[in-house]
Design an enzyme around this catalytic site. Structure first.
Site, PDB file in Angstrom:
ATOM      1  N   LYS A  65       0.824  -1.201   0.000  1.00 51.05           N
ATOM      2  CA  LYS A  65       0.000   0.000   0.000  1.00 51.05           C
ATOM      3  C   LYS A  65       0.862   1.256   0.000  1.00 51.05           C
ATOM      4  CE  LYS A  65      -3.846   2.099   2.596  1.00 51.05           C
ATOM      5  NZ  LYS A  65      -4.741   1.934   3.768  1.00 51.05           N
ATOM      6  N   SER A 140      -9.246   2.343   2.609  1.00 53.05           N
ATOM      7  CA  SER A 140      -8.339   3.039   1.717  1.00 53.05           C
ATOM      8  C   SER A 140      -7.291   2.113   1.084  1.00 53.05           C
ATOM      9  CB  SER A 140      -7.624   4.167   2.475  1.00 53.05           C
ATOM     10  OG  SER A 140      -6.856   3.651   3.554  1.00 53.05           O
ATOM     11  N   SER A 164      -9.859   0.087   6.725  1.00 51.15           N
ATOM     12  CA  SER A 164      -9.206   0.134   5.426  1.00 51.15           C
ATOM     13  C   SER A 164      -8.563  -1.153   4.946  1.00 51.15           C
ATOM     14  CB  SER A 164      -8.155   1.258   5.413  1.00 51.15           C
ATOM     15  OG  SER A 164      -8.778   2.500   5.538  1.00 51.15           O
TER      16      SER A 164
END
Length: 476
Positions: A65, A140, A164
């Site tokens: 990420k 996210s 997330s």
């Protein structure tokens, strides 16, 4: 790979070919690193020839990420202000997966600084859901979930400050784990005071895996977990991650008798009827009837902590630094984030939020005295259009665009372990997730039950109906 039936080079080339075919449709990777991946694969292949143990993740390709620092690889955090930022050190979890032999495919897309549960940011195109590219994969950790669902590697790293890892796992038909607070150390994310936007969420941030199976999540957690002096909240692992997953899969009867509290709305959340139906059926038929758990409907008893959750995020944000960023270039930032920063936050807002958090922790602790786990839907809705932060209505009721993640952040506020696993699919073929929240530090129970559910109702064979773009389209 250990038996030499396949080499790390073959596996990496296959995944990179797949990326070239389908990622133009998805936007999962904002900074792909194919050349770096190939070089590392060749080194690992040479090690195998020489008889050197490649490590528990030896040759496994994965995405990282873009909120997690990667030494020498651009890390933007989805922000225009960090568009050319190249860290000088790896995040602890990146250090650990690389030391375990993993192959980094690149950085996966995220919302700006993680301040939205989507893959929307001012820097890159919106990430899209492999099950329907008109829809959002959630966030996210949007790119990480989209990548794994589309077959761009079997696992990816995500971070979870309020939903997330679990929310995108649910919307993409995957496994997403938020371990207990401190099991997986975080640094420099949340803790580098020099980086406004990067340095927030300290008391609620968790890092965890997004994978296709519970066993793969447990394998990755076995590498990630364990204390580090750079994270003052980190704690000993003390968890047999792999053993818990194996026990749940091979001896699902070991979860029989678990006391399961089921809440389909936490007493205050509007929920899409299809989500409610899929989760209720999965808990009744799989958890209760097939696995022999004692399922009891519960109403947890705390009020909606959404306002307190927002205030705690802002209390841990570098408001001075981020307001200066917005003053200089608000037009380069996500509008919802600018609006959030400009709210007239007061000291009383922050202390009230802390009192609400304490009350939630205490109420949850009383609930968990009588239950081994709490099961809820992971999200209140299935996937929604990719250009939205969330739906403005759920089951016909007007809501804020963050209401759809209301099942998630209580476990961030308490620090309890939580996992999302597929519960089923809607009538139109969209995944629906089921969330298991365990008692304080009871990560093994959560992993074991999730693995037993997977054994009783497997999901990994289901793949999204992606049609790859042609070579000519990909080159454009």
């Amino acid at each position: 790979m250990r038996s030499r039936e396949l080499s790390p080079v073959e596996i990496t080339d296959a995944v990179l070919d797949r990326m070239r075919e389908v990622d133009p449709l998805l936007g999962a990777f904002c900074t792909p690193t194919p050349d770096l991946a190939r070089r590392r694969a060749r080194r690992l292949a040479d090690d195998l020839v020489r008889g050197i143990d490649p490590g528990p993740l030896g040759g496994v390709p994965l995405g990282i990420k873009d909120l997690l620092s990667t030494k020498g690889i651009r890390t933007t955090s989805g922000s225009w202000f960090y568009r050319d930022h190249v860290p000088e050190e790896d995040d602890i979890v990146v250090e650990r997966v690389l030391a375990a032999g993993a192959i980094c495919l690149g950085k996966t897309n995220t919302s700006e600084f993680g301040y939205s549960a989507t893959g929307l940011n001012p820097l890159f195109p919106a990430t899209r859901n492999p099950w329907d590219t008109a829809l959002s994969p959630g966030g996210s950790s949007a790119g990480s979930a989209a990548a794994v669902a589309a077959g761009l590697g079997p696992m990816a790293l995500g971070s979870d400050g309020g939903c997330s890892v679990r929310a995108p796992a649910a919307l993409c038909g995957l496994v997403g784990v938020k371990p207990s607070m401190g099991r997986v150390p975080v640094y420099p994310g949340c803790r580098d005071e020099r980086l406004p936007g990067v340095s927030g969420w300290e008391s609620i941030e968790h890092i965890g895996p997004i994978t296709r199976t519970v066993a793969d999540a447990a394998l990755l957690l076995s590498v990630l977990a364990g204390p580090d002096p750079r994270d003052r909240h980190s704690i000993p692992s003390e968890v047999d991650w792999i053993g818990a997953a194996r026990e749940g899969a091979e001896r699902p009867g070991t979860v029989a008798g678990l006391r399961v509290g089921l809440s389909l709305d936490l007493g205050y959340l509007p929920v899409d009827p299809q989500v409610r139906t899929v989760v209720e059926r999965a808990v009744r038929e799989i958890v209760g009837e097939r696995l022999g758990c004692h399922v009891e409907p519960v109403e947890p008893g705390w009020p909606d902590p959404a306002a307190a959750f927002s205030a705690i995020i802002m209390a841990e944000t570098d408001l001075t630094g981020m307001r200066a960023m917005a003053a200089a270039h608000a037009d380069r930032m996500s509008p919802h984030l600018v609006a959030w920063l400009h709210q007239p936050w007061s000291a009383q807002d922050f202390t009230d939020a802390n009192m609400t958090r304490k009350a939630l922790v205490n109420t949850m602790a009383r609930l968990m005295r009588d239950h081994d786990v709490l099961i809820t839907p992971t999200t209140a809705v299935p996937a929604f259009p990719a250009d939205l932060h969330g739906p403005d209505r759920i089951d016909g009721i007007p809501v804020s665009d963050s209401a759809w993640i209301g099942f998630n952040y209580p476990a961030n506020l308490t620090g309890q372990p939580a996992i999302s696993v597929p519960a089923g699919w809607t009538e139109t073929g969209l995944p629906v997730g089921l969330q298991i929240i365990g008692r304080h530090l009871a990560d093994e129970t959560v992993i074991r039950l999730a693995a037993a559910i997977e054994c009783a109702a497997p999901w990994a064979h289901r793949r999204p109906p992606l049609r790859p773009v042609s070579s000519a389209q990909a080159s454009r």
